[in-house]
Design a protein around this motif. Structure first.
Motif, mmCIF file in Angstrom:
data_model
loop_
_atom_site.group_PDB
_atom_site.id
_atom_site.type_symbol
_atom_site.label_atom_id
_atom_site.label_comp_id
_atom_site.label_asym_id
_atom_site.label_seq_id
_atom_site.Cartn_x
_atom_site.Cartn_y
_atom_site.Cartn_z
ATOM 1 N N SER A 142 -15.744 -21.194 65.918
ATOM 2 C CA SER A 142 -16.737 -22.297 66.437
ATOM 3 C C SER A 142 -17.092 -21.664 67.797
ATOM 4 C CB SER A 142 -16.118 -23.627 66.603
ATOM 5 O OG SER A 142 -14.866 -23.460 67.470
ATOM 6 N N VAL A 143 -16.309 -21.164 68.413
ATOM 7 C CA VAL A 143 -16.686 -20.205 69.702
ATOM 8 C C VAL A 143 -17.504 -19.045 69.224
ATOM 9 C CG1 VAL A 143 -15.659 -18.731 71.682
ATOM 10 C CG2 VAL A 143 -14.642 -20.618 70.768
ATOM 11 N N LEU A 144 -17.480 -18.257 68.401
ATOM 12 C CA LEU A 144 -18.219 -17.271 67.888
ATOM 13 C C LEU A 144 -19.814 -17.647 67.556
ATOM 14 C CD1 LEU A 144 -15.977 -15.095 65.775
ATOM 15 C CD2 LEU A 144 -16.964 -14.332 68.019
ATOM 16 N N ILE A 203 -2.941 -13.472 65.362
ATOM 17 C CA ILE A 203 -3.585 -12.577 66.216
ATOM 18 C C ILE A 203 -4.345 -11.592 65.442
ATOM 19 C CG2 ILE A 203 -3.666 -11.162 68.351
ATOM 20 C CD1 ILE A 203 -1.473 -12.709 69.501
ATOM 21 N N ILE A 204 -3.602 -10.745 64.855
ATOM 22 C CA ILE A 204 -4.294 -9.817 64.199
ATOM 23 C C ILE A 204 -5.193 -9.967 63.263
ATOM 24 C CG2 ILE A 204 -3.597 -7.855 62.564
ATOM 25 C CD1 ILE A 204 -0.909 -7.713 63.827
ATOM 26 N N LEU A 229 -12.306 -11.402 67.411
ATOM 27 C CA LEU A 229 -11.530 -12.156 68.390
ATOM 28 C C LEU A 229 -12.418 -11.399 69.761
ATOM 29 C CD1 LEU A 229 -9.795 -14.261 69.812
ATOM 30 C CD2 LEU A 229 -8.093 -12.276 69.577
ATOM 31 N N GLY A 230 -12.338 -10.027 70.048
ATOM 32 C CA GLY A 230 -12.847 -9.440 71.132
ATOM 33 C C GLY A 230 -14.108 -9.668 71.636
ATOM 34 N N ASP A 233 1.170 -3.085 66.745
ATOM 35 C CA ASP A 233 0.312 -3.661 65.588
ATOM 36 C C ASP A 233 -0.765 -4.440 66.405
ATOM 37 O OD1 ASP A 233 1.392 -2.156 63.591
ATOM 38 O OD2 ASP A 233 2.825 -4.016 63.160
ATOM 39 N N VAL A 234 -0.405 -5.193 67.099
ATOM 40 C CA VAL A 234 -1.295 -6.151 67.949
ATOM 41 C C VAL A 234 -2.085 -5.424 68.677
ATOM 42 C CG1 VAL A 234 -1.654 -8.027 69.619
ATOM 43 C CG2 VAL A 234 0.235 -8.047 68.104
ATOM 44 N N GLU A 235 -1.725 -4.445 69.486
ATOM 45 C CA GLU A 235 -2.565 -3.511 70.461
ATOM 46 C C GLU A 235 -3.567 -2.808 69.497
ATOM 47 O OE1 GLU A 235 -0.327 -1.207 73.120
ATOM 48 O OE2 GLU A 235 0.010 -2.594 74.196
ATOM 49 N N ALA A 236 -3.198 -2.432 68.337
ATOM 50 C CA ALA A 236 -4.229 -1.592 67.410
ATOM 51 C C ALA A 236 -5.245 -2.574 66.936
ATOM 52 C CB ALA A 236 -3.208 -0.926 66.053
ATOM 53 N N ALA A 237 -4.807 -3.663 66.399
ATOM 54 C CA ALA A 237 -5.779 -4.695 66.234
ATOM 55 C C ALA A 237 -6.839 -4.941 67.547
ATOM 56 C CB ALA A 237 -5.184 -5.812 65.740
#
Length: 132
Positions: free
Chosen positions: A52-54, A72-73, A80-81, A102-106
């Motif tokens: 809905s935000v996008l 998050i991933i 998301l970004g 893994d989160v930082e990579a995503a």
């Protein structure tokens, strides 16, 4: 959830806060808790999702996400970004330490640049920014 992140943001000086949750009960709790804490005027709480935000094309100076890495991933895979304005920042918490890489990579794949980790026991918060 309870609106705690929105309430904290308001108490720290944010004046326009959009608090989203997919659960209408969480929205009711957020409104009640914001009113109890004297910050309801700064917070708009509504049912919503990443999609809905996008779809709204709204972009934010700061997003705060407190959910598990397994949520998050996939959100990163779904842009998301793109919710963070160029030059904006994001805080991700609720991450178990061994899942932080893994989160930082995503986050990088979605256009965000992780720049700091904050640890508390086995939990990590990741701070990221979208390049200007």
């Amino acid at each position: 959830g309870s609106g705690i992140l929105a309430i904290a943001a308001a108490k720290l000086g944010a004046n326009k806060i959009l608090a989203l949750d997919i659960d209408p009960i969480a929205i009711d709790a957020t409104i009640e808790n914001a009113e109890d804490n004297g910050v309801l005027a700064q917070i708009t709480a509504q049912t919503g999702s990443l999609e809905s935000v996008l779809a709204s094309a709204r972009r934010f100076d700061l997003i705060v996400v407190n959910i598990l890495a397994k949520i998050i991933i996939p959100m990163c895979d779904n842009h998301l970004g793109d919710t963070v304005r160029p030059g904006g920042k994001a805080i991700f918490s609720g991450i178990i330490e061994d899942q932080a890489d893994d989160v930082e990579a995503a986050l990088r794949k979605t256009g965000l640049e992780p720049y700091e980790r904050l640890n508390q026991g086995d939990w990590v918060a990741i701070l990221a920014r979208r390049p200007a």
